[in-house]
Write a protein that holds these residues in place. Sequence first.
Motif, PDB file in Angstrom:
ATOM      1  N   TYR A  48       0.829  -1.197   0.000  1.00  0.00           N
ATOM      2  CA  TYR A  48       0.000   0.000   0.000  1.00  0.00           C
ATOM      3  C   TYR A  48       0.862   1.245   0.000  1.00  0.00           C
ATOM      4  CZ  TYR A  48      -3.738  -3.191   1.254  1.00  0.00           C
ATOM      5  OH  TYR A  48      -4.642  -4.216   1.250  1.00  0.00           O
TER       6      TYR A  48
ATOM      7  N   ALA B 123      -0.097 -10.788   4.503  1.00  0.00           N
ATOM      8  CA  ALA B 123       0.667  -9.758   5.212  1.00  0.00           C
ATOM      9  C   ALA B 123       0.243  -8.396   4.666  1.00  0.00           C
ATOM     10  CB  ALA B 123       2.164  -9.970   5.011  1.00  0.00           C
ATOM     11  N   VAL B 124       0.544  -7.333   5.405  1.00  0.00           N
ATOM     12  CA  VAL B 124       0.213  -5.975   4.971  1.00  0.00           C
ATOM     13  C   VAL B 124       1.468  -5.121   5.099  1.00  0.00           C
ATOM     14  CG1 VAL B 124      -1.215  -3.947   5.406  1.00  0.00           C
ATOM     15  CG2 VAL B 124      -2.185  -6.232   5.728  1.00  0.00           C
ATOM     16  N   LEU B 125       1.861  -4.479   3.993  1.00  0.00           N
ATOM     17  CA  LEU B 125       3.004  -3.560   3.981  1.00  0.00           C
ATOM     18  C   LEU B 125       2.505  -2.195   3.539  1.00  0.00           C
ATOM     19  CD1 LEU B 125       4.350  -6.399   3.909  1.00  0.00           C
ATOM     20  CD2 LEU B 125       6.149  -5.365   2.529  1.00  0.00           C
ATOM     21  N   ILE B 126       2.709  -1.183   4.392  1.00  0.00           N
ATOM     22  CA  ILE B 126       2.187   0.151   4.140  1.00  0.00           C
ATOM     23  C   ILE B 126       3.323   1.160   4.173  1.00  0.00           C
ATOM     24  CG2 ILE B 126       0.613   1.958   4.972  1.00  0.00           C
ATOM     25  CD1 ILE B 126      -0.891  -0.322   6.498  1.00  0.00           C
TER      26      ILE B 126
ATOM     27  N   ILE C 122       2.244  -7.276   9.859  1.00  0.00           N
ATOM     28  CA  ILE C 122       1.880  -5.919   9.450  1.00  0.00           C
ATOM     29  C   ILE C 122       3.111  -5.051   9.633  1.00  0.00           C
ATOM     30  CG2 ILE C 122       0.417  -3.917   9.905  1.00  0.00           C
ATOM     31  CD1 ILE C 122      -1.641  -5.910  11.114  1.00  0.00           C
TER      32      ILE C 122
ATOM     33  N   ARG D 131       4.216  -1.182   9.095  1.00  0.00           N
ATOM     34  CA  ARG D 131       3.673   0.156   8.830  1.00  0.00           C
ATOM     35  C   ARG D 131       4.784   1.183   8.770  1.00  0.00           C
ATOM     36  NH1 ARG D 131      -0.039   1.742  13.275  1.00  0.00           N
ATOM     37  NH2 ARG D 131       0.174   3.748  12.257  1.00  0.00           N
TER      38      ARG D 131
ATOM     39  N   ILE E 113       4.023  -7.319  14.299  1.00  0.00           N
ATOM     40  CA  ILE E 113       3.708  -5.932  13.964  1.00  0.00           C
ATOM     41  C   ILE E 113       4.994  -5.130  14.076  1.00  0.00           C
ATOM     42  CG2 ILE E 113       2.441  -3.850  14.625  1.00  0.00           C
ATOM     43  CD1 ILE E 113       0.280  -5.751  15.794  1.00  0.00           C
TER      44      ILE E 113
ATOM     45  N   HIS F 260       6.335  -1.139  13.409  1.00  0.00           N
ATOM     46  CA  HIS F 260       5.927   0.233  13.113  1.00  0.00           C
ATOM     47  C   HIS F 260       7.082   1.165  13.416  1.00  0.00           C
ATOM     48  CE1 HIS F 260       3.313   3.964  13.844  1.00  0.00           C
ATOM     49  NE2 HIS F 260       3.352   3.721  12.545  1.00  0.00           N
TER      50      HIS F 260
END
Length: 183
Positions: free
Chosen positions: A4, A23-26, A42, A44, A63, A65
Amino acid sequence: MPLYRFAGRMPVVSERSYVSEAAVLIGDIRIGDDCYIGPGAILRGDHGTIEVGLGTAVEEGVIVHAFSGSVCRIGKSVTVGHGAVVHAENIEDYAVIGMGAILSLHVKIGFWTIVAEGCVVKNRQIVPGGVVVAGNPAKIVRDVEDKDRKFWLWGKQLYVDLAHQYLREGMELVEKDCGMPKS
């Protein structure tokens, strides 16, 4: 792979690394070669930058961040265990972050340091290289031994190999009944 863009920043992932579809990569994230980013992880990089070095495993449910305006550096051949929470500033090469460990803001973890499962490393705590820390708050319990290094080198290679296998073979969604005979 779910990447993202946020605030003009976009993840960059090596083609030699595996990132799970779950998985989510932002934002501003850089994943080096031979990495494994597991399902439910995740990362971030919306306010800061996350750098993941060569051969690192970020396991399921982790997670990561980056603090606002900072860089969260995770070195090469690092293992970040299932369910860990990482707000650290720097995790040096070959470190092991145990399952469910918490690394608070601006934490620094040394070269070949092992953070035990469930350990809490406090805000701005600096953990030197070559030690094992455990507890809440994290306290040094012993030095890392050759047997630890041998075991974790094996484990780190296991995840590099797994990442390559996922890239080669992919995964196949199985129907709900999983081939079980119907009664």
